[in-house]
Each structure stands twice: as C-alpha cells, then as structure tokens.
Enzyme design. Structure first.
Site, mmCIF file in Angstrom:
data_model
loop_
_atom_site.group_PDB
_atom_site.id
_atom_site.type_symbol
_atom_site.label_atom_id
_atom_site.label_comp_id
_atom_site.label_asym_id
_atom_site.label_seq_id
_atom_site.Cartn_x
_atom_site.Cartn_y
_atom_site.Cartn_z
ATOM 1 C CG HIS A 468 -2.337 0.407 0.873
ATOM 2 N ND1 HIS A 468 -2.637 1.515 0.107
ATOM 3 C CD2 HIS A 468 -3.527 -0.145 1.205
ATOM 4 C CE1 HIS A 468 -3.939 1.626 -0.015
ATOM 5 N NE2 HIS A 468 -4.515 0.619 0.629
ATOM 6 C CG ASP A 472 -3.572 5.477 -2.526
ATOM 7 O OD1 ASP A 472 -2.941 5.029 -1.553
ATOM 8 O OD2 ASP A 472 -3.556 6.664 -2.876
#
Length: 497
Positions: A468, A472
C-alpha cells in the site's frame, strides 16, 4: 614428498554464510583432479557442486551428509605430491596453499566464486612465543602458569589471568595452539563460537584427545560474560545459574554476554525440523515481508472460458504447446505496462519508491525442498512460446535443486498459480522486496450469467496483494480489473502484442 592441503567451504556469494552437505562425491583415498566436484551442498539459495582447487589424494573428509557447515569450515584435505593429477609439482616446504599455476587452479566456481581456501586467522598476543619448554612447564606467553587467558570474545574483556593453575574450561595446563586445525566435535559448535566472537584456539577441549565439545564452548562463553572475575574451576558440564538481569548488567558494563543457541529437548509427541537451507531462507523472507510491508489484497472472479478456448486453438495449430501460465504471464506484463506503480520496490532508507522499466517475473514453484521463486528475466519482451519454454526450464531446475542464485533473485513482480493445489483463493505474502503479487486460483465450471443467460462457464478467482506504500486501491483495482478483462476477452491483448 607430498604436502597435505586443506580445502575449506568457500565463500558462496549472495551473503550466504553456511551450507548443508547433501551428498559427498568422493571418498577418502580417492584421487581427485583440479576443479573436480567433491561435495554437493545446499544453501539458502540452491544446491551446488563444490569443486576442489587442488589435485591429489583425498586424505580426510569433514562433516556428514545432512550436516550444516559455516563458510571457512574444512571440507577435505588433499595430499598433493609431485605426481598429482594436476601434473604440477608441489613445494613440500610451502607454508600456505599454492596459487594458481601450481597445485591450485584458482578458478571461480560458477555462480558462487570460490578460489583457494582463505588464510587462517591468528590471534596476535604480546610477549614471547610459546616454546616447547614453556609449554611443558604449563606457562603462557604472558608469564602466567596454566592457560590463564581463558576464552574471551573478540573485542571483549578477557577473563582474569595470572593466578597459579588458572583453568581453561575447567582444566589446567591448556596451551594455545597457533596453527593447524582445531579439533571440534561438530561444525555447529564451530559456528556457535564464531557467532559469539570466541577464539577456539584459546580453549582446551574436554573430549577425547582434546576434542572441543559444545559444553566447552558454552562454559567459555559464560566465563567470558563474567569478565573481571576469576574463572571458576568447575567442570564444563556443570550448570552455572544466571540471574535474570545478568545479560542486561553485562551489556551495561560494556561486556558482551553471549547467548548460546536453544538446546530445547524434544518432548514426547513432538517432531522438530530445523529451519535451514531453502526452507529457512523462505521463512526468513516471509517473516521480513510481513514485518516491513503494509500489504492489502483485492480479488475478483473472472470468466476464463474464452481464454481456455484461445489456448486450445493455439495448441491445435501446431508448434510448441503454450502453457496457461505463459498466457497469464503475458497478461501480467501487459497490465504492468499500464500500471507500472506495481512493478516497483520501496527503498526504506531513502524513503523512495523505485520503479523498474523491465519486468523480471517470478513465479512460485513448490519443490521437495520447499517453496522457491525462480525469475524469468525480461518477461515483458518474451512471447507466449518463449515464456512457456522458460517456465518449463526453471521449473525442472527447481525440482532438481540446480537453480543458481541469479535465477532466484532480482524479481520485480511475482505470479502465484496456487490453483494447481485445487484451491480457489488465497491472500499470498508478497515476495520481499517486490511490491505486488498476482494470485490465480483453480479454473472450474460454475454457474455464470453470460450474455444475459445463466450458463456453466469456466470461472477463476484472481487476487492481487500489493504494497500500500506504492499505490492506493484505485491503481490496484485498475490492474486487477484489466487482468480480468484480458482473461475474459483475450482479444484485449491484441492492443499490446
């Protein structure tokens, strides 16, 4: 006149510090030629045959099959004479292994980098050297009697010395040996001493003929942890209790308090399997991935009916057969061209995301020795036939244990086809230091709405686990959706072929 040379486990490269003996290729008494493989070892990367740089007669072997040796530990000794298989002459008065051009090839072991055995390190002590007279009198170079300088860690504080009959390992009269092999019962004992900075030449073993046992090393480590106090005369096998705060107190005083490896015994009903070799390396890598990478997973079901039909048509047209994994890899490289954020890594020290302009595609392969991830170099520049051939070659090498470190490192993205195990989905752990992994489940007939009608279609679940930090959910979802679209409509790939 023959000269006996010791060949040690060479530097294996890739930061590897130990290897497990899988199979000996020579026996004591065998005649070996220069660069002839003498032992097969398994490292955390792969299995490899180790060639000996000397030619002559094998006089001794060190270590049994299944035993783990550290780099620098003796492997074999070879008697090199004037008429050795190499054809060269040996200088019987030489004090070190001959260089390339004599009885040593100096060649490099493919994939690792071995040459002659490294020179033995000596501890330099002030004062006069040990003479036969002083040794007979039980005196040390510093003038004390016995072996006053008991075990000490490198850079640490030596145990108290100078008193009459100061013991070493509970024995008096120990003499430090300046050269020659140190008799140790096991390579694991040698590694325990090395990891704790202990010089084995300062120990006197309690085993037969002065053999150094594990208990001797552990006793010496405890003695080194009590620097500044006289070494007790207890036998090495005696248990010495340690207060709970001893380790912390020793560190506060500036003295390293070495801790030996766990000697836990196997309880009834337990089976203990050492985490070493390939399995140990995988365990370390997965644990590091979990610690460092904030991963997330998204998944989607896709209708793979058209992809399966396209593959059938390709293989019916003649020529080399195309594997399903190769088609999925081709889809992956096309998707990474659209979403390059996932073909990257994170440089934690620089706090930067490093993006690659090439795709070195790893794929998970199960072997008898554990999970390995071979890497297909420049997968983005290969067609389906080339990918099929490379997958087949690397898979066979993985099963045979002959993958080189170069074939197991440098990946930028991993494809994990866990559907071969008959499961639908998974949340795989990212192959550190990569940023993403695509998982593919089994392809099975399922009810599916196709063109407004309920039909039985070949359905597969696709999952993407991603770092992450590099992107995104929008990027990850876009990548996965594009992969699913290509699976459902292979013609979409025509735009990138």
């Amino acid at each position: 006149m023959a000269q006996v040379l010791e060949f040690k486990l060479p530097d294996l490269g890739e930061g590897l510090t130990e290897a497990e003996i899988v199979r000996w290729l020579v026996e004591v008494g065998d005649v070996v030629a220069i660069d002839q493989p003498v032992v097969e070892v398994e490292t955390a990367k792969a299995m490899v045959e180790v060639p000996c740089p000397y030619g002559g007669v094998v006089t001794a072997r060190f270590g049994e099959e299944g035993q783990e040796l550290p780099v620098g530990a003796p492997l074999i000794t070879v008697a090199v004479g004037e008429r050795s298989p190499s054809g060269g002459g040996a200088d019987p008065g030489a004090g070190s292994p001959p260089r390339a051009g004599g009885e040593s090839s100096g060649n490099v072991l493919v994939g690792y980098g071995t040459s002659e055995a490294p020179a033995r390190r000596r501890r330099v002590r002030p004062g006069r050297p040990v003479t036969s007279a002083s040794a007979a009198a039980g005196q040390t170079p510093g003038g004390g009697t016995g072996a006053a300088a008991t075990a000490r860690a490198d850079g640490g504080v030596p145990a108290a010395a100078g008193g009459p009959s100061a013991p070493v390992n509970g024995h008096t009269g120990g003499v430090a040996v300046d050269d020659g092999p140190v008799p140790v019962i096991s390579p694991l004992v040698r590694r325990l001493a090395r990891e704790n900075g202990l010089d084995l030449r300062e120990l006197t073993g309690s085993g037969p003929d002065g053999l150094i046992l594990r208990a001797d090393v552990e006793y010496a480590l405890r003695a080194a942890g009590r620097a500044g106090t006289a070494a007790p005369a207890a036998q090495p096998h005696a248990h010495v209790p340690q207060p709970a705060g001893a380790a912390g107190a020793a560190r506060t005083a500036g003295t390293a308090a070495p801790a030996s490896r766990s000697s836990a015994t196997t309880a009834p009903g337990e089976i203990r399997t050492p985490l070493r070799g390939v399995r140990g390396a995988v365990a370390d890598k997965l644990a590091r991935s979990r610690r460092e990478i904030p991963d997330a997973t998204c998944w989607v079901d896709a209708d793979a009916t058209e992809l399966m039909r396209a593959r059938t048509a390709m293989n019916a047209a003649g020529g080399p057969k195309i594997s399903l994994l190769a088609l999925l890899a081709r889809i992956c490289t096309a998707a990474l061209a659209r979403f390059p954020e996932l073909n990257s890594t994170v440089d934690t020290e620089a706090r930067e995301v490093v993006r690659f302009d090439h795709v070195h595609l790893g794929f998970a392969a199960q072997t008898d020795r554990g999970l390995v991830v071979p890497v297909v170099r420049d997968a983005h520049a290969r067609d389906a036939e080339s990918l099929t051939a490379e997958f087949a070659r690397l898979t066979e090498a993985g099963r045979a244990g002959t993958l080189t470190p170069a074939e197991l490192t440098g990946g930028t993205f991993t494809l994990n086809n866990y559907g071969v195990f008959g499961v639908d989905g998974s949340t795989p752990i990212i192959n550190h230091p990569e940023a993403a992994m695509l998982g593919v489940g089994r392809i099975v007939p399922k009810p599916w709405v196709h063109e407004g009608e309920l039909a039985v279609r070949q359905v597969v679940q696709l999952s993407l686990t991603f770092d992450h930090r590099v992107c995104d959910g929008g990027v990850a979802g876009g990548f996965l959706r594009y992969v699913a679209d290509c699976v459902e409509q292979p013609a979409v790939l025509l735009r990138t072929l």
